[in-house]
Write an enzyme that holds these catalytic residues in place. Sequence first.
Site, PDB file in Angstrom:
ATOM      1  N   ASN A   1       0.860  -1.319   0.120  1.00 23.93           N
ATOM      2  CA  ASN A   1      -0.033   0.029   0.095  1.00 23.93           C
ATOM      3  C   ASN A   1       0.745   1.091   0.015  1.00 23.93           C
ATOM      4  OD1 ASN A   1      -0.354  -1.299   2.892  1.00 23.93           O
ATOM      5  ND2 ASN A   1      -0.955   0.733   3.296  1.00 23.93           N
ATOM      6  N   ASP A   2       0.717   2.031   0.769  1.00 21.18           N
ATOM      7  CA  ASP A   2       1.168   3.396   0.728  1.00 21.18           C
ATOM      8  C   ASP A   2       2.782   3.572   0.285  1.00 21.18           C
ATOM      9  OD1 ASP A   2      -1.173   3.479   2.294  1.00 21.18           O
ATOM     10  OD2 ASP A   2      -0.377   4.963   4.000  1.00 21.18           O
ATOM     11  N   PRO A   3       2.983   4.532  -0.698  1.00 19.37           N
ATOM     12  CA  PRO A   3       4.347   4.992  -0.902  1.00 19.37           C
ATOM     13  C   PRO A   3       4.677   5.670   0.375  1.00 19.37           C
ATOM     14  CG  PRO A   3       2.927   6.206  -1.903  1.00 19.37           C
ATOM     15  CD  PRO A   3       1.830   5.489  -1.392  1.00 19.37           C
TER      16      PRO A   3
END
Length: 584
Positions: free
Chosen positions: A66-68
């Site tokens: 998921n998130d960078p």
Amino acid sequence: MELFMKNSSLWGLKFYLFCLFIVLLNINRVFASHNIFLDLQSSSAISVKNVHRTRFHFQPPKHWINDPNAPMYYNGVYHLFYQYNPKGSVWGNIIWAHSVSKDLINWIHLEPAIYPSKKFDKYGTWSGSSTILPNNKPVIIYTGVVDSYNNQVQNYAIPANLSDPFLRKWIKPNNNPLIVPDNSINRTEFRDPTTAWMGQDGLWRILIGSMRKHRGMALLYRSRDFMKWIKAQHPLHSSTNTGNWECPDFFPVSLNSTNGLDVSYRGKNVKYVLKNSLDVARFDYYTIGMYHTKIDRYIPNNNSIDGWKGLRIDYGNFYASKTFYDPSRNRRVIWGWSNESDVLPDDDIKKGWAGIQGIPRQVWLDLSGKQLVQWPIEELETLRKQKVQLNNKKLSKGEMFEVKGISASQADVEVLFSFSSLNKAEQFDPRWADLYAQDVCAIKGSTIQGGLGPFGLATLASKNLEEYTPVFFRVFKAQKNYKILMCSDARRSTMRQNEAMYKPSFAGYVDVDLVDMKKLSLRSLIDHSVVESFGAGGKTCITSRVYPSLAIYDNAHLFVFNNGSETITIETLNAWSMGACKMN
Ligand SMILES: *[C@@H]1O[C@H](CO)[C@@H](O)[C@H](O)[C@H]1NC(C)=O
Ligand SMILES: *[C@@H]1O[C@H](CO)[C@@H](O)[C@H](O)[C@H]1NC(C)=O
Ligand SMILES: *[C@@H]1O[C@H](CO)[C@@H](O)[C@H](O)[C@H]1NC(C)=O
Ligand SMILES: *[C@@H]1O[C@H](CO)[C@@H](O)[C@H](O)[C@H]1NC(C)=O
Ligand SMILES: *[C@@H]1O[C@H](CO)[C@@H](O)[C@H](O)[C@H]1NC(C)=O
Ligand SMILES: *[C@H]1O[C@@H](CO)[C@H](O)[C@@H](O)[C@@H]1NC(C)=O
């Protein structure tokens, strides 16, 4: 929930139904940002299915991402960290995976940089950002989860060896945590610190996403030495009824140039952008405004809507985005996570992976000062292979033609449309003013013939359009102006009869003046299971994740179509087959 229903009934309702659906299916529990499938979190991929894997978007070899996190440029190398489950294809066991690159396109995957190991992050190492201190020393601040109740603190990590060009190893010093929430803060909604900036007073500042009642907020902390942080009396900004703010991002943009600015830039001719990922809505929203440094508050422009009806970075599958300043090319670059469209975890488990990062985009302020513009970083063009081009082709109502000679499942397409008059634009139904653009697209899809539009691309299409994802424009005449709808409609993207598939008719409006310039441009990056599109030079961006069953590999087709009575001219169309990026 009640509060949400009032202001944003549609999304509120959808979310409510979604919750109900989860409860009915009795699949574990939902909290914070992700669906939790406890029993599947550590079931490792048996095999990795290739058919819908992307070839030029960022992906690890397998499992959930998921998130960078903490993107940065340091001593000639780009770093991307990201939330990763090393053990399975659903969310869980989250660590910071780490990859490096010389060009933001080809990547080398390294050992994880940060993973739970200490009292201050034993239950999770969640999102965060990097700051490069003035002595050229990078530091990461990230969220640590300290117990099974999801209570959160902020920690820091530093490279173990600054001479290692890839900064492979990171240390979490023992004076962590840096920041623990005080009593006024909900300790389960306290996460995702930003890159730090320095004010004129020499103090560092960071933001941390949070919420009080239903008021989303970006808490402000200050520090002289980066170690001792003190909460400011007021958040930098907050907004009622927006729910928890995740992954805040705050940066200056130049009023007179597409160049990026360092986050600590001080000078004239700038505006500021505050972006938040709204946990409940699951989209990235931003406003443009002023940063009043004396009172240390950000105030959005009065024409910048602050909430669920506001501007989005991307109107599709795109979340938890983060920017960084790239001094080597004087630009600001934004990364965002694009999740899968399978609602149930089975499909992700079967395919052995879930989640990609969008193509990194350069981001700057539009000349109007009212919105951002985003464009795929120019390095992407190094992957362009065979090209087809055509000019000056007219398309009358119901006409469609195929763009042949490129691989339509892995392509970059740029097209400029023009038309001679706005007279045939359909009336905009005033009742739609309260709807989200994607609901208008659901009413006026590509098969509903119109006046000026729908016209655009049919991407990832099977030969006879049994399945396709149309990306198109439709122009309406409203009371005072024209409204230009841009859709990326996944409703007919696959023949797979999976009831739990997410197939939204994503859409946004495009703010251009067609009265003087009767032209609209569209660029789509097509990569097997993703169609990432940029309308009007990047004013409106929409990413769709789709899973065609017929339109795969060489059986994918690309068409240009017009389903409106006004004849459309394709002024130019350039399309390229795309090569695969290197990721190892
Ligand atoms: C630090 O990295 C450099 C360059 O890779 C290497 O030569 C050196 O041995 C490393 N130092 C330590 C203590 O690992
Ligand atoms: C804190 O946030 C959690 C998760 O959103 C919520 O369930 C809880 O009610 C909040 N607590 C308070 C005191 O607001
Ligand atoms: C343009 O803005 C930048 C800051 O964003 C400033 O440094 C520069 O002087 C400005 N140039 C002009 C011509 O105003
Ligand atoms: C909005 O802001 C602009 C520029 O700051 C100002 O000229 C205008 O009067 C404001 N409009 C309203 C309705 O407050
Ligand atoms: C255009 O409209 C016709 C009639 O509804 C439909 O059959 C066709 O699929 C539409 N084209 C696209 C690309 O949606
Ligand atoms: C991506 O997946 C779909 C389908 O499960 C959900 O509806 C979205 O909310 C989700 N988006 C994010 C950002 O998690």
